[in-house]
Design a protein around this motif. Sequence first.
Motif, PDB file in Angstrom:
ATOM      1  N   THR A   1       3.695   7.522   4.938  1.00 27.55           N
ATOM      2  CA  THR A   1       4.841   6.825   4.341  1.00 27.55           C
ATOM      3  C   THR A   1       4.465   6.651   2.986  1.00 27.55           C
ATOM      4  O   THR A   1       3.248   6.273   2.480  1.00 27.55           O
ATOM      5  CB  THR A   1       5.051   5.470   4.933  1.00 27.55           C
TER       6      THR A   1
ATOM      7  N   ASP B   1       4.667   4.377   0.471  1.00 23.81           N
ATOM      8  CA  ASP B   1       4.839   2.786   0.063  1.00 23.81           C
ATOM      9  C   ASP B   1       3.936   2.618  -1.346  1.00 23.81           C
ATOM     10  O   ASP B   1       3.549   3.541  -1.833  1.00 23.81           O
ATOM     11  CB  ASP B   1       4.102   2.060   1.082  1.00 23.81           C
ATOM     12  N   ASP B   2       3.945   1.426  -1.749  1.00 23.75           N
ATOM     13  CA  ASP B   2       3.310   1.237  -2.994  1.00 23.75           C
ATOM     14  C   ASP B   2       1.928   1.289  -2.818  1.00 23.75           C
ATOM     15  O   ASP B   2       1.270   1.781  -3.828  1.00 23.75           O
ATOM     16  CB  ASP B   2       3.593  -0.494  -3.295  1.00 23.75           C
ATOM     17  N   GLU B   3       1.344   1.149  -1.929  1.00 24.52           N
ATOM     18  CA  GLU B   3      -0.135   1.524  -1.655  1.00 24.52           C
ATOM     19  C   GLU B   3      -0.349   2.861  -1.832  1.00 24.52           C
ATOM     20  O   GLU B   3      -1.228   3.489  -2.489  1.00 24.52           O
ATOM     21  CB  GLU B   3      -0.553   1.183  -0.236  1.00 24.52           C
TER      22      GLU B   3
END
Length: 660
Positions: free
Chosen positions: A578, A580-582
């Motif tokens: 995914t 995501d920000d990470e």
Amino acid sequence: MTSATSPEPLWTPGPDRIAAAAVTRFQAWAAERYGAPADGGYPALHRWSVDELDTFWRAVADWFDVRFTTPYEQVLGDRSMPGAEWFRGATLNYAEHALRAGEDPARAGEAALLHVDETHEAVPVTWAELRRQVGSLAAELRALGVRPGDRVSGYLPNIPEAVVALLATAAVGGVWTSCAPDFGARSVLDRFQQVEPVVLFTVDGYRYGGKQHDRRDAVAELRRDLPSLRAVVHIPLLGTPAPEGALEWSALTAGDTAPVFEPVPFDHPLWVLYSSGTTGLPKAIVQSQGGILLEHLKQLGLHCDLGPEDRFFWYTSIGWMMWNFLVSGLLTGTTVVLYDGSPGYPDTGAQWRIAERTRATLYGTSAAYVMACRKAEVHPSRDFDLSAVKCVATTGSPLPPDGFRWLHDEVAEDLWIASVSGGTDVCSCFAGAVPTLPVHIGELQAACLGTDLQSWDPSGKPLVGEVGELVVANPMPSMPIRFWNDPDGSRYRDSYFDMFPGVWRHGDWITITDHGSVVIHGRSDSTLNRQGVRMGSADIYEAVERLPEIKESLVIGLEEADGGYWMPLFVQLAPGATLDDELREKIKRTIRAELSPRHVPDEVIEVPAVPHTLTGKRIEVPVKRLLQGTPLAKAVNPGSVDNLDLLHFYEELARTRREG
């Protein structure tokens, strides 16, 4: 990737290997007869091959015993590019040399070809049988009225019939041209309509990924839209009868006829290859019988070190120049392995299984396949007997450092890894394999013999240890003699000689290191240029795609109207990942640590997949044009893209940015 010398080479050839290499024997022989340097190894030989260009190519013709039906008057007449004149007055025939090993009664029963399909069982075609089929088909082509200069086309997979058709065409002096059957009819017509073939060899379909693909409708479309055709030859790969008006392959190759070779001038066209055609009609690139013969003898016999004891396997399709290069393995008396099928069927390790089954000594593949094997945790040496493999070669894109390490660790420690780079435009390599030199991680071993490869800054100053334009400052015999339908030569000149008149500019960024190796940084026409510093996209791909979450990526740099610069990175995620920000932060952190803060993208954007040309190269320039607002119809030739729908994403993104 950097140009700094690795502290230790990844691999160094042993003294026995160096002594046995053909290039070592060639150097000693050329020193005795032609004044080549006896000492100084490959670097000295390369310098001589460029400084004494005509003497070098005379030596190559002599060493490989090239049969000139009419002797040449001069090796290199006019040296200007384009238009260099090679071996003035000579006549010869490429097909005669490709079939020469079969003249030896001791070799007639040995395999010239090994054909492998998705069952992974190898079926041999002997030298005697190959000569017989070529002789029979050449006689039938003459009976059909095919004359020197006529174009003969193939819409075929990588099967022995394709090799027979190419060699029979060359034997009569015809001009071969081909496309793979996974190309749609429109893409094929974009190519074949330019050259107006008189004969078309076709299959009824092909097998790929465990499925049958019927191509009879596409063949019917080709027949309808190629009015120049005088004959169509049907090869029933899926077992269907010949359509009305088509000739049967079996009937044309049934004769027991010795091949008759038409002597043609050195610069007589051998085949037409095509550029990817992403931004317009594909360029129809014409190469000569003599130029390809000499260049491929040098490349395969000296650089790839191939000879009668070898088996040469390169994963390719007939629509890519590497197929033509593979067939030329016959020139050195080598057994050529033809694989027709998916590179990853029934599993990712498929190509290694074929290398094992065919006892390949030189196995060539794409850098992308090597990295896919690494990601899929394939273990070639554990799962396959690869004891025959002496060299693994890669092309298509630069092999990342991790790819070098993986091949070394997972195939063999004493493995010659040859990352090579060239182009369809010369149907050969500018830099790559040298059996007598060490291999440094992330680097191509050296420039090829007779290739005056340099890295230039925009003012034409040669660079060492810095990124510059890949140029070739002296002619090569396999450079195009012309483009088809380019009567004044303007399209040819614009393609390679617009930036540095009289010097071939290829469109790649390279670094030539202080120890003579070469690093490729990606295409210069899609260059990233931040704050005046040029960066190669390949360096970013190598860093990003090492992450397990990323399947593939595409980076674009856009000069904006306000003087700004926008550099997005598009990523196709691995299953289950995914964005995501990470993960975004992880991507940026990786790029910053492995390259520099300047390489970090402005945005990381998820895409369903990365678009490619039909030959598997990432499409950077058309995506850049779409993001600049160019309409899709003008930004890309739709017939050149593997999945046109993927480009709508970038078109929509450009619209959103404009409106936002």
